[in-house]
Structure formats: C-alpha cells, structure tokens
Write an enzyme that holds these catalytic residues in place. Structure first.
Site, short mmCIF file in Angstrom:
data_model
loop_
_atom_site.label_atom_id
_atom_site.label_comp_id
_atom_site.label_asym_id
_atom_site.label_seq_id
_atom_site.Cartn_x
_atom_site.Cartn_y
_atom_site.Cartn_z
N ARG A 1 0.84 -1.20 0.00
CA ARG A 1 0.00 0.00 0.00
C ARG A 1 0.87 1.25 0.00
O ARG A 1 2.02 1.25 0.44
CB ARG A 1 -0.97 -0.01 1.16
CG ARG A 1 -0.36 -0.08 2.53
CD ARG A 1 -1.45 -0.21 3.56
NE ARG A 1 -0.97 -0.84 4.78
CZ ARG A 1 -1.79 -1.38 5.69
NH1 ARG A 1 -3.09 -1.37 5.50
NH2 ARG A 1 -1.29 -1.91 6.79
N LYS B 1 -8.89 1.11 -1.31
CA LYS B 1 -9.40 1.62 -0.04
C LYS B 1 -8.53 2.79 0.40
O LYS B 1 -7.31 2.75 0.23
CB LYS B 1 -9.38 0.52 1.03
CG LYS B 1 -9.87 1.00 2.39
CD LYS B 1 -10.08 -0.16 3.35
CE LYS B 1 -8.83 -0.54 4.09
NZ LYS B 1 -9.08 -1.56 5.13
N ASP C 1 1.14 -2.82 12.35
CA ASP C 1 0.80 -2.75 10.92
C ASP C 1 1.37 -1.51 10.26
O ASP C 1 0.83 -1.01 9.29
CB ASP C 1 -0.73 -2.81 10.74
CG ASP C 1 -1.45 -1.66 11.45
OD1 ASP C 1 -0.78 -0.90 12.16
OD2 ASP C 1 -2.67 -1.54 11.27
N GLN D 1 -11.76 -2.85 17.10
CA GLN D 1 -11.76 -4.12 16.35
C GLN D 1 -12.18 -5.32 17.22
O GLN D 1 -12.51 -6.40 16.69
CB GLN D 1 -10.35 -4.44 15.80
CG GLN D 1 -9.65 -3.30 15.08
CD GLN D 1 -10.40 -2.80 13.86
OE1 GLN D 1 -10.94 -3.59 13.09
NE2 GLN D 1 -10.46 -1.50 13.67
N GLY E 1 -2.29 -5.66 15.53
CA GLY E 1 -2.03 -4.23 15.76
C GLY E 1 -0.73 -3.69 15.16
O GLY E 1 -0.65 -2.51 14.85
N GLU F 1 -3.26 5.90 4.02
CA GLU F 1 -2.81 4.91 3.03
C GLU F 1 -3.84 4.68 1.93
O GLU F 1 -5.05 4.75 2.18
CB GLU F 1 -2.57 3.56 3.73
CG GLU F 1 -1.48 3.63 4.76
CD GLU F 1 -1.51 2.49 5.76
OE1 GLU F 1 -0.43 2.08 6.21
OE2 GLU F 1 -2.60 2.00 6.11
N SER G 1 -0.49 -10.14 10.73
CA SER G 1 -1.48 -9.43 9.90
C SER G 1 -1.15 -7.94 9.78
O SER G 1 -0.86 -7.28 10.79
CB SER G 1 -2.86 -9.60 10.54
OG SER G 1 -3.77 -8.67 10.01
N VAL G 2 -1.19 -7.45 8.56
CA VAL G 2 -1.11 -5.99 8.38
C VAL G 2 -2.33 -5.47 7.62
O VAL G 2 -2.61 -4.27 7.63
CB VAL G 2 0.19 -5.56 7.64
CG1 VAL G 2 1.41 -5.79 8.51
CG2 VAL G 2 0.35 -6.27 6.30
P1 NAD Z 1 -8.46 1.31 19.03
O1 NAD Z 1 -7.64 2.55 19.26
O2 NAD Z 1 -9.93 1.43 18.98
O3 NAD Z 1 -8.11 0.24 20.18
C1 NAD Z 1 -6.79 -0.04 20.56
C2 NAD Z 1 -6.81 -0.47 22.03
O4 NAD Z 1 -5.47 -0.87 22.37
C3 NAD Z 1 -7.19 0.66 22.98
O5 NAD Z 1 -8.31 0.29 23.76
C4 NAD Z 1 -5.92 0.85 23.84
O6 NAD Z 1 -6.22 1.19 25.20
C5 NAD Z 1 -5.28 -0.52 23.73
N1 NAD Z 1 -3.86 -0.54 24.02
C6 NAD Z 1 -2.88 0.29 23.57
N2 NAD Z 1 -1.68 -0.08 24.09
C7 NAD Z 1 -1.91 -1.18 24.85
C8 NAD Z 1 -1.07 -2.01 25.63
N3 NAD Z 1 0.25 -1.78 25.73
N4 NAD Z 1 -1.63 -3.06 26.29
C9 NAD Z 1 -2.97 -3.29 26.21
N5 NAD Z 1 -3.83 -2.52 25.49
C10 NAD Z 1 -3.29 -1.48 24.82
O7 NAD Z 1 -7.89 0.66 17.70
P2 NAD Z 1 -8.56 -0.47 16.78
O8 NAD Z 1 -9.36 0.15 15.70
O9 NAD Z 1 -9.16 -1.52 17.64
O10 NAD Z 1 -7.25 -1.05 16.09
C11 NAD Z 1 -6.30 -1.77 16.85
C12 NAD Z 1 -5.04 -1.94 16.04
O11 NAD Z 1 -5.31 -2.79 14.92
C13 NAD Z 1 -4.50 -0.64 15.46
O12 NAD Z 1 -3.10 -0.62 15.65
C14 NAD Z 1 -4.86 -0.71 13.99
O13 NAD Z 1 -3.94 0.01 13.20
C15 NAD Z 1 -4.77 -2.20 13.76
N6 NAD Z 1 -5.56 -2.69 12.63
C16 NAD Z 1 -5.01 -3.66 11.86
C17 NAD Z 1 -5.72 -4.18 10.81
C18 NAD Z 1 -5.13 -5.28 10.00
O14 NAD Z 1 -5.67 -5.63 8.94
N7 NAD Z 1 -4.08 -5.90 10.45
C19 NAD Z 1 -6.99 -3.69 10.50
C20 NAD Z 1 -7.56 -2.73 11.34
C21 NAD Z 1 -6.82 -2.23 12.40
#
Ligand code: NAD
Length: 348
Positions: A53, A77, A235, A148, A233, A64, A300-301
């Site tokens: 991406r 996207k 990614d 998520q 997470g 992105e 996963s990314v």
């Molecule tokens: P979000 O901000 O809604 O939730 C993230 C949670 O992580 C928060 O509740 C926060 O308090 C918690 N957190 C942060 N640091 C922590 C730690 N050290 N220990 C425990 N909890 C901790 O974000 P989201 O939308 O749920 O996304 C989560 C992650 O997934 C993001 O990094 C996002 O970029 C990634 N993501 C990846 C994909 C993929 O395809 N791989 C898709 C969507 C999102």
C-alpha cells in the site's frame, strides 16, 4: 440535455446503510460470507495486480491507499491509522473504498469501509485461524479491546467455534465496553487484569493494540508451545506488538511479504527472515499447522485483496436491496466529447 435516467450513477453505501445491511444479514453470517469471499480471492492470488500500500506518514499517524485488480474489477481503499485519535474522541482507523469496472474504468460502488474494515479484518483473522490454529481451539486471549475487538471475537466464534474470550486492555474502560458489547452473544467473557492472566488457557492469542511504537504486548516467556498468535495491531513502520524472540520460535504466515516486511512484526527481523505466504496454505500448496507444539503466527497488516473481496461482497449483496443510494459522481455527457457543452447547458 442528459436525462437523469441516462446518468451513470454509482451505488453508495453510507455508514447508516452499512449498519442496516449488517443487521439484515446478521453480523456473524456477514463475517462468514466475507471470509468465503476472501478465501476465494486468496485461492486466485496469482492473477491479482499486487503492490504494497501507498503510505503517507506523519508524526501522529498514517494515511494509506490500497489498490488491487483481478483484471475484471479494480478496487482501492483509503484508510488512516491514528492511535492518538481516540483521546480526541475520534476513531483510530477510518476508511472508505471504491470498486470499478476494468473494461470501462467506471466506478460501480463507493462505500464506507470503517465498519467494513473491522468486519474484513476479523473475517480474515478467523479464516486464517481455521487453517493455523490448533484443532479444537475454543479460547482466545484478546489483548487490546478497542474498535476491532468485538468483531475479532465474533468472527472467531462464527468461523472456528470459539467459546470463550479473555479480555485485557491497559485501559479498563475499553475492556468494560467490550465485555458489555459481547454480553448475551453466546461467548463466555472473562475480564483480566494483566496480559499474563488473559493468555491463561488460551490457544489463540490475539494482539490488537494501537500505539505508534515498538511495543511488547507479548514477551517471549509468555508464549508457550502449540498456540496460534493472531497479531493484528503491528501494521506500520515503527509499530509492533511482539518481542522478536517470539518470531524466532514461530512459523510466521503473512499476506504479502513486500508489504509485511515493512509494516508487520517481521520488520524487526532480517530481510531474509523465512515466512510463508498465506495464499499458498489456503490453496493447498504449502502446509499450515504441522504439529501440536508448533507456534503459528499470523503477522497481519491488512492487504488490498481483502478489501477487494469485501468490496465485491458488498457490490453483490446490495443488488435488489435499498441499502444504498445512487450518487451522481460521474460526468457522463450523451456525446462523450461534449463535456463543455454539458456544462454550458446546465446554465439554462
Ligand atoms: P483502538 O484505538 O480502537 O483500540 C486499541 C486499544 O489498544 C485501545 O483500547 C488501547 O487502550 C489498547 N492498548 C494500547 N496499548 C496497549 C497495551 N500496551 N496493552 C494493552 N492494550 C493497549 O484501535 P482499533 O481500531 O481496535 O485497532 C487496533 C489496532 O489494529 C491498530 O493498531 C490498527 O492500526 C490495527 N488494525 C489492523 C488491521 C489489519 O488488517 N491488520 C486492521 C484494522 C486495524
């Protein structure tokens, strides 16, 4: 003058309509359907145009574009990732996407993808767990209980029969929210005070935290043999969740190596670190889980083909429904060369 009926209108699925569609189909059924679409596209992986991406980074986040094509349709996207957003009352991840017809180049769908991304990410995780998690896995640690997390849990329930989830987040309010949302949905929920407590008895360890740093959500000594790690997470360059020692003890499965080597957990490892591409496992060319003691790791990314599958699904699923509105977003004069004339006539 072009009549409205002649206009090339583009179906648009708003956030409201996406939520109506989810309630119409059922969230678990929709993730099952999405997993089928994603699996079908992983099986024809080789015919897709693929590129990592295109990312534009700032100090606080990333924006992105994720394009791909199967030769008949083209999709992209737009997605952001801004971990600081939640503290300002905004989403960490928001997205929208478009599908177009390769033959004419005309868009055939525009849709919200913030919710759809959560659905497709969870559907992908569960589809991968079906191939890699230990047989009979029924308990998952869910570390990071943000946007998520409920989707991740319910996809595992719908697709591999998960029975119990053990929640941990550094912010107890996030865990409380997740537990409340999952109440009554047929999954046994345990609130945990530490990540160590969350992983007790879990065969699947999902990390889904958001922090723009090399974080260590799981340390090497926390991961025993035989588990499946679903690392969501990490990614983005400079954003990871796992201690490198875990990667050395695991068989690592990835979506698209040129993107994952920059963005995934394996950015911490040498460039030639061995990985298996998931499409090869899903098409039966390479083995997935081979033993009871093996640690499998889905690094996963999120790859463009998963979004393409999701766009394809929405295009197919909204046909004959009223879960969309038609958008007048393409200038399409009756005489293709008379674009200026069409503008002039609109003055009347
Ligand atoms: P979000 O901000 O809604 O939730 C993230 C949670 O992580 C928060 O509740 C926060 O308090 C918690 N957190 C942060 N640091 C922590 C730690 N050290 N220990 C425990 N909890 C901790 O974000 P989201 O939308 O749920 O996304 C989560 C992650 O997934 C993001 O990094 C996002 O970029 C990634 N993501 C990846 C994909 C993929 O395809 N791989 C898709 C969507 C999102």
């Amino acid at each position: 003058m072009t009549q409205p009926s002649d206009k090339a209108l583009v179906p648009f699925v708003s956030v409201d309509n996406m939520m109506r569609l989810i309630h119409h189909v059922g969230v678990e059924d929709m993730m099952r359907d999405l997993a089928d679409y994603i699996e079908a596209d992983f099986k024809r992986w080789e015919l897709f145009d693929k590129t990592p991406r295109v990312a534009s980074h700032s100090d606080v986040g990333v924006i992105e574009l994720m394009p791909t094509s199967d030769g008949e349709a083209y999709g992209f996207k737009y997605v952001n990732g801004h971990p600081k957003n939640t503290s300002e009352g905004l989403q960490t991840v928001t997205a929208f996407g478009l599908l177009a017809d390769v033959y004419t180049g005309y868009p055939v769908l525009l849709t919200e993808m913030t919710i759809l991304t959560a659905l497709r990410t969870a559907a992908t995780s569960a589809m991968v767990a079906k191939h890699l998690a230990p047989k009979g896995a029924d308990t998952m640690a869910m570390i990071g209980n943000g946007a998520q997390s409920e989707f991740q849990t319910l996809a595992m329930k719908a697709i591999i029969g998960l029975k119990a989830v053990r929640l941990y987040d550094k912010d107890p309010a996030a865990t409380e929210k997740c537990a409340q949302n999952l109440a009554g949905l047929g999954i046994d929920v345990t609130i945990c005070k530490t990540p160590e407590e969350a992983i007790e008895g879990a065969q699947i360890l999902t990390t889904c935290t958001a922090d723009k740093q090399y974080a260590t959500i799981l340390t090497d000594n926390m991961v025993g043999s035989g588990v499946h790690i679903n690392a969501i997470g990490g990614d983005c360059p400079g954003k990871t969740e796992l201690a490198p020692g875990i990667l050395n003890r695991s068989d690592v499965f990835v979506e698209y190596p040129p993107q994952t080597r920059v963005e995934g957990e394996i950015q911490q490892m040498p460039e030639d670190f061995a990985v298996t591409e998931l499409w090869e496992v899903i098409s039966g060319h390479k083995p997935g889980r081979t033993g009871d003691r093996q640690i499998t790791l889905f690094d996963s990314v999120g790859f463009a083909i998963e979004d393409f599958s999701a766009l394809r699904y929405i295009r197919d699923r909204i046909k004959g429904t009223d879960y969309f509105v038609d958008l007048d977003m393409l200038a399409d004069p009756d005489d293709p060369r008379d674009l200026f004339g069409m503008v002039q006539r609109a003055k009347a």
